[in-house]
Enzyme design. Structure first.
Site, short mmCIF file in Angstrom:
data_model
loop_
_atom_site.label_atom_id
_atom_site.label_comp_id
_atom_site.label_asym_id
_atom_site.label_seq_id
_atom_site.Cartn_x
_atom_site.Cartn_y
_atom_site.Cartn_z
N GLY A 86 0.69 -1.16 -0.05
CA GLY A 86 -0.12 -0.12 0.06
C GLY A 86 1.01 1.16 0.03
O GLY A 86 0.45 2.21 0.64
N SER A 131 0.83 6.63 -3.19
CA SER A 131 0.85 7.99 -3.48
C SER A 131 1.78 8.77 -2.72
O SER A 131 2.10 8.07 -1.65
CB SER A 131 -0.66 8.52 -3.56
OG SER A 131 -1.06 8.45 -2.12
N GLY A 169 1.73 11.09 -0.58
CA GLY A 169 1.42 11.39 0.64
C GLY A 169 0.97 10.56 1.59
O GLY A 169 0.47 11.00 2.65
N SER A 199 -6.98 0.73 13.15
CA SER A 199 -7.49 2.28 13.05
C SER A 199 -8.48 2.68 14.49
O SER A 199 -9.40 3.16 14.19
CB SER A 199 -8.43 2.17 11.80
OG SER A 199 -7.86 1.84 10.67
N TYR A 259 -15.72 -1.54 7.75
CA TYR A 259 -14.19 -1.46 7.85
C TYR A 259 -13.82 -1.60 9.40
O TYR A 259 -12.63 -2.05 9.54
CB TYR A 259 -13.93 0.04 7.44
CG TYR A 259 -12.70 0.59 7.72
CD1 TYR A 259 -11.41 0.21 7.00
CD2 TYR A 259 -12.17 1.39 8.85
CE1 TYR A 259 -10.28 0.63 7.09
CE2 TYR A 259 -11.09 2.12 9.13
CZ TYR A 259 -10.16 1.64 8.16
OH TYR A 259 -8.51 1.89 8.33
#
Length: 251
Positions: free
Chosen positions: A13, A16, A18, A148, A161
Protein backbone atom coordinates in the site's frame (compact mmCIF):
# COMPACT_ATOMS: atom_id res chain seq x y z
CA UNK A 1 17.43 -8.72 14.63
CA UNK A 2 21.13 -9.26 13.96
CA UNK A 3 23.01 -6.23 12.65
CA UNK A 4 24.91 -8.54 10.29
CA UNK A 5 21.63 -9.73 8.80
CA UNK A 6 20.73 -7.99 5.55
CA UNK A 7 17.30 -6.50 6.04
CA UNK A 8 14.62 -6.57 3.37
CA UNK A 9 11.21 -5.05 4.03
CA UNK A 10 7.93 -5.81 2.29
CA UNK A 11 5.47 -2.92 2.53
CA UNK A 12 1.98 -3.05 1.04
CA UNK A 13 0.00 0.00 0.00
CA UNK A 14 2.59 2.61 -1.02
CA UNK A 15 0.51 4.11 -3.78
CA UNK A 16 0.86 7.90 -3.66
CA UNK A 17 3.20 10.67 -2.62
CA UNK A 18 1.60 11.59 0.68
CA UNK A 19 0.44 8.30 2.14
CA UNK A 20 1.65 6.29 5.12
CA UNK A 21 3.07 3.48 3.00
CA UNK A 22 5.33 5.90 1.14
CA UNK A 23 6.56 7.43 4.40
CA UNK A 24 7.35 3.95 5.74
CA UNK A 25 9.40 3.12 2.64
CA UNK A 26 11.41 6.33 2.99
CA UNK A 27 12.03 5.85 6.71
CA UNK A 28 13.21 2.25 6.40
CA UNK A 29 15.34 3.01 3.35
CA UNK A 30 17.05 5.80 5.30
CA UNK A 31 18.14 3.09 7.75
CA UNK A 32 19.72 0.98 5.02
CA UNK A 33 16.84 -1.48 4.64
CA UNK A 34 16.08 -2.76 1.14
CA UNK A 35 12.53 -2.01 0.02
CA UNK A 36 9.87 -3.96 -1.84
CA UNK A 37 6.53 -2.18 -2.02
CA UNK A 38 3.17 -2.90 -3.58
CA UNK A 39 0.79 -0.37 -5.08
CA UNK A 40 -2.56 -0.20 -6.82
CA UNK A 41 -4.25 2.41 -9.02
CA UNK A 42 -1.12 4.56 -8.96
CA UNK A 43 0.35 6.89 -11.54
CA UNK A 44 3.03 4.86 -13.36
CA UNK A 45 5.35 7.83 -13.76
CA UNK A 46 5.17 8.61 -10.05
CA UNK A 47 5.90 5.01 -9.08
CA UNK A 48 9.05 5.01 -11.22
CA UNK A 49 10.08 8.37 -9.78
CA UNK A 50 9.53 7.17 -6.21
CA UNK A 51 11.46 3.98 -6.86
CA UNK A 52 14.39 6.05 -8.11
CA UNK A 53 14.17 8.20 -4.98
CA UNK A 54 14.54 5.11 -2.80
CA UNK A 55 17.40 3.77 -4.91
CA UNK A 56 19.28 7.05 -4.43
CA UNK A 57 19.32 6.28 -0.70
CA UNK A 58 21.74 3.47 -1.46
CA UNK A 59 19.41 0.51 -1.03
CA UNK A 60 17.77 -1.84 -3.48
CA UNK A 61 14.14 -1.23 -4.33
CA UNK A 62 11.50 -3.15 -6.26
CA UNK A 63 7.84 -2.30 -6.81
CA UNK A 64 4.85 -4.40 -7.78
CA UNK A 65 1.38 -3.41 -8.93
CA UNK A 66 -1.11 -5.92 -7.57
CA UNK A 67 -4.74 -6.15 -6.56
CA UNK A 68 -4.73 -7.41 -2.99
CA UNK A 69 -8.32 -8.58 -3.28
CA UNK A 70 -7.01 -11.43 -5.45
CA UNK A 71 -6.94 -14.59 -3.32
CA UNK A 72 -3.53 -15.51 -4.78
CA UNK A 73 -1.94 -12.11 -4.17
CA UNK A 74 -0.03 -13.07 -1.01
CA UNK A 75 1.70 -16.01 -2.68
CA UNK A 76 2.44 -13.98 -5.81
CA UNK A 77 3.99 -11.14 -3.81
CA UNK A 78 6.24 -13.43 -1.80
CA UNK A 79 7.37 -15.22 -4.96
CA UNK A 80 8.26 -11.88 -6.56
CA UNK A 81 10.17 -10.45 -3.61
CA UNK A 82 12.11 -13.69 -3.13
CA UNK A 83 13.09 -13.63 -6.79
CA UNK A 84 14.03 -9.93 -6.89
CA UNK A 85 15.55 -9.25 -3.47
CA UNK A 86 15.52 -12.38 -1.30
CA UNK A 87 13.62 -13.39 1.83
CA UNK A 88 12.18 -10.40 3.69
CA UNK A 89 12.76 -10.13 7.42
CA UNK A 90 10.17 -7.35 7.79
CA UNK A 91 6.52 -7.40 6.68
CA UNK A 92 4.37 -4.29 7.00
CA UNK A 93 0.71 -4.77 6.08
CA UNK A 94 -0.23 -1.18 5.40
CA UNK A 95 -2.72 -1.51 2.52
CA UNK A 96 -6.42 -1.28 3.34
CA UNK A 97 -9.83 -1.03 1.74
CA UNK A 98 -12.21 1.52 3.19
CA UNK A 99 -15.72 2.49 2.12
CA UNK A 100 -18.42 4.06 4.26
CA UNK A 101 -21.47 1.99 5.12
CA UNK A 102 -24.08 1.94 7.87
CA UNK A 103 -26.92 -0.38 8.81
CA UNK A 104 -28.96 0.89 5.86
CA UNK A 105 -26.32 0.50 3.15
CA UNK A 106 -24.23 -2.44 4.35
CA UNK A 107 -24.47 -5.42 2.00
CA UNK A 108 -22.61 -8.59 1.07
CA UNK A 109 -20.60 -6.85 -1.64
CA UNK A 110 -19.16 -4.30 0.77
CA UNK A 111 -18.40 -6.96 3.37
CA UNK A 112 -16.63 -9.13 0.80
CA UNK A 113 -14.56 -6.21 -0.53
CA UNK A 114 -13.39 -5.24 2.95
CA UNK A 115 -12.72 -8.84 3.94
CA UNK A 116 -10.65 -9.57 0.82
CA UNK A 117 -8.11 -6.81 1.45
CA UNK A 118 -8.24 -6.06 5.17
CA UNK A 119 -8.42 -9.65 6.38
CA UNK A 120 -7.69 -12.35 3.81
CA UNK A 121 -4.78 -10.60 2.10
CA UNK A 122 -3.33 -9.42 5.40
CA UNK A 123 -3.58 -12.81 7.08
CA UNK A 124 -2.22 -14.76 4.11
CA UNK A 125 0.72 -12.37 3.72
CA UNK A 126 1.55 -13.00 7.39
CA UNK A 127 1.44 -16.78 7.26
CA UNK A 128 3.26 -16.96 3.92
CA UNK A 129 5.95 -14.70 5.41
CA UNK A 130 6.29 -17.02 8.42
CA UNK A 131 6.40 -20.23 6.36
CA UNK A 132 9.17 -18.91 4.15
CA UNK A 133 11.00 -17.35 7.11
CA UNK A 134 11.13 -20.76 8.80
CA UNK A 135 12.86 -22.22 5.74
CA UNK A 136 15.39 -19.38 5.51
CA UNK A 137 18.53 -18.68 7.50
CA UNK A 138 17.07 -15.50 8.96
CA UNK A 139 17.46 -15.13 12.71
CA UNK A 140 14.57 -12.85 13.62
CA UNK A 141 11.73 -11.10 11.89
CA UNK A 142 9.06 -8.46 12.27
CA UNK A 143 5.42 -8.38 11.24
CA UNK A 144 3.61 -5.07 11.69
CA UNK A 145 -0.08 -4.75 10.91
CA UNK A 146 -2.19 -1.60 10.83
CA UNK A 147 -5.39 -1.01 12.78
CA UNK A 148 -7.64 2.03 13.11
CA UNK A 149 -8.42 2.50 16.78
CA UNK A 150 -11.56 0.37 16.64
CA UNK A 151 -10.56 -1.06 20.04
CA UNK A 152 -10.91 2.39 21.61
CA UNK A 153 -14.42 3.31 20.53
CA UNK A 154 -17.14 2.93 17.92
CA UNK A 155 -16.78 3.90 14.27
CA UNK A 156 -20.38 4.52 13.20
CA UNK A 157 -20.87 4.65 9.47
CA UNK A 158 -17.85 2.41 8.93
CA UNK A 159 -19.30 -0.97 9.85
CA UNK A 160 -17.40 -3.23 7.45
CA UNK A 161 -14.16 -1.30 7.87
CA UNK A 162 -14.34 -1.33 11.67
CA UNK A 163 -15.19 -5.03 11.79
CA UNK A 164 -12.39 -6.12 9.46
CA UNK A 165 -9.83 -3.88 11.14
CA UNK A 166 -10.91 -5.25 14.51
CA UNK A 167 -10.21 -8.74 13.22
CA UNK A 168 -6.64 -7.69 12.51
CA UNK A 169 -6.12 -6.93 16.21
CA UNK A 170 -7.38 -10.37 17.23
CA UNK A 171 -5.27 -12.08 14.57
CA UNK A 172 -2.17 -10.12 15.59
CA UNK A 173 -2.40 -11.20 19.22
CA UNK A 174 -2.91 -14.87 18.39
CA UNK A 175 -0.30 -15.04 15.64
CA UNK A 176 2.30 -13.45 17.93
CA UNK A 177 2.08 -16.49 20.22
CA UNK A 178 2.57 -18.92 17.34
CA UNK A 179 5.52 -17.11 15.77
CA UNK A 180 7.45 -16.15 18.90
CA UNK A 181 9.43 -19.45 18.87
CA UNK A 182 10.60 -18.58 15.34
CA UNK A 183 11.99 -15.24 16.49
CA UNK A 184 9.27 -13.25 14.74
CA UNK A 185 7.51 -10.45 16.60
CA UNK A 186 3.96 -9.56 15.56
CA UNK A 187 2.45 -6.20 16.48
CA UNK A 188 -0.13 -3.77 15.17
CA UNK A 189 -0.14 0.02 15.05
CA UNK A 190 -3.09 2.37 15.21
CA UNK A 191 -1.74 5.70 13.88
CA UNK A 192 -5.00 7.54 14.54
CA UNK A 193 -6.48 9.95 12.00
CA UNK A 194 -3.58 10.83 9.73
CA UNK A 195 -3.29 13.83 7.43
CA UNK A 196 -2.61 11.91 4.25
CA UNK A 197 -4.22 11.62 0.83
CA UNK A 198 -7.74 10.83 2.09
CA UNK A 199 -8.22 13.86 4.35
CA UNK A 200 -10.26 16.80 3.07
CA UNK A 201 -10.21 20.33 4.53
CA UNK A 202 -13.62 19.69 6.06
CA UNK A 203 -12.40 16.56 7.86
CA UNK A 204 -9.18 18.29 8.86
CA UNK A 205 -11.04 21.21 10.45
CA UNK A 206 -13.36 18.82 12.29
CA UNK A 207 -10.54 16.67 13.68
CA UNK A 208 -7.97 19.31 14.60
CA UNK A 209 -9.56 20.31 17.96
CA UNK A 210 -9.52 16.65 19.03
CA UNK A 211 -5.71 16.55 19.12
CA UNK A 212 -4.40 17.99 22.41
CA UNK A 213 -0.90 18.22 20.94
CA UNK A 214 -2.15 20.90 18.58
CA UNK A 215 -1.88 19.13 15.25
CA UNK A 216 -3.14 16.14 13.29
CA UNK A 217 -0.84 13.14 12.90
CA UNK A 218 1.28 12.87 9.76
CA UNK A 219 2.48 9.88 7.74
CA UNK A 220 5.96 10.49 9.16
CA UNK A 221 4.61 10.06 12.70
CA UNK A 222 3.29 6.63 11.74
CA UNK A 223 6.49 5.74 9.91
CA UNK A 224 8.66 6.49 12.95
CA UNK A 225 6.64 4.15 15.17
CA UNK A 226 6.69 1.40 12.57
CA UNK A 227 10.43 1.79 12.01
CA UNK A 228 10.96 1.38 15.75
CA UNK A 229 8.92 -1.83 15.85
CA UNK A 230 10.93 -3.10 12.87
CA UNK A 231 14.22 -2.38 14.63
CA UNK A 232 16.52 -4.45 16.83
CA UNK A 233 15.47 -2.36 19.85
CA UNK A 234 11.92 -3.74 19.64
CA UNK A 235 12.87 -7.41 19.86
CA UNK A 236 11.03 -7.87 23.19
CA UNK A 237 7.76 -6.32 22.03
CA UNK A 238 5.19 -8.69 20.54
CA UNK A 239 1.44 -9.24 20.54
CA UNK A 240 0.77 -5.56 21.14
CA UNK A 241 -1.73 -3.13 19.61
CA UNK A 242 0.03 0.22 19.88
CA UNK A 243 -2.09 3.37 19.76
CA UNK A 244 0.26 6.07 18.49
CA UNK A 245 -2.19 8.88 17.85
CA UNK A 246 -1.02 11.94 19.76
CA UNK A 247 -3.65 11.70 22.49
CA UNK A 248 -6.53 11.88 20.00
CA UNK A 249 -9.82 12.45 21.85
CA UNK A 250 -12.73 10.36 20.63
CA UNK A 251 -16.34 11.41 20.91
Amino acid sequence: MSHSQEKIALITGASSQGDIGTAICRKLASQGIHIFFTHWNSDTAWIEEFQQEILRMGVRCEAMKIDLSDAHAAFTIHEKISDKLGYPSILINNAAHSASDNYVSLDAKSLDEHYAVNMRSNFLLCVEFARRFKKSNLISGRIINMTSGQDLGPLPGELAYAATKGAISAFTRSLSQELAPLGITVNAVNPGPTDSTWMTDEIRNFLSPKFPMGRIGTPDDAARMIAFLASDEAEWITGQIIHSEGGFIRG
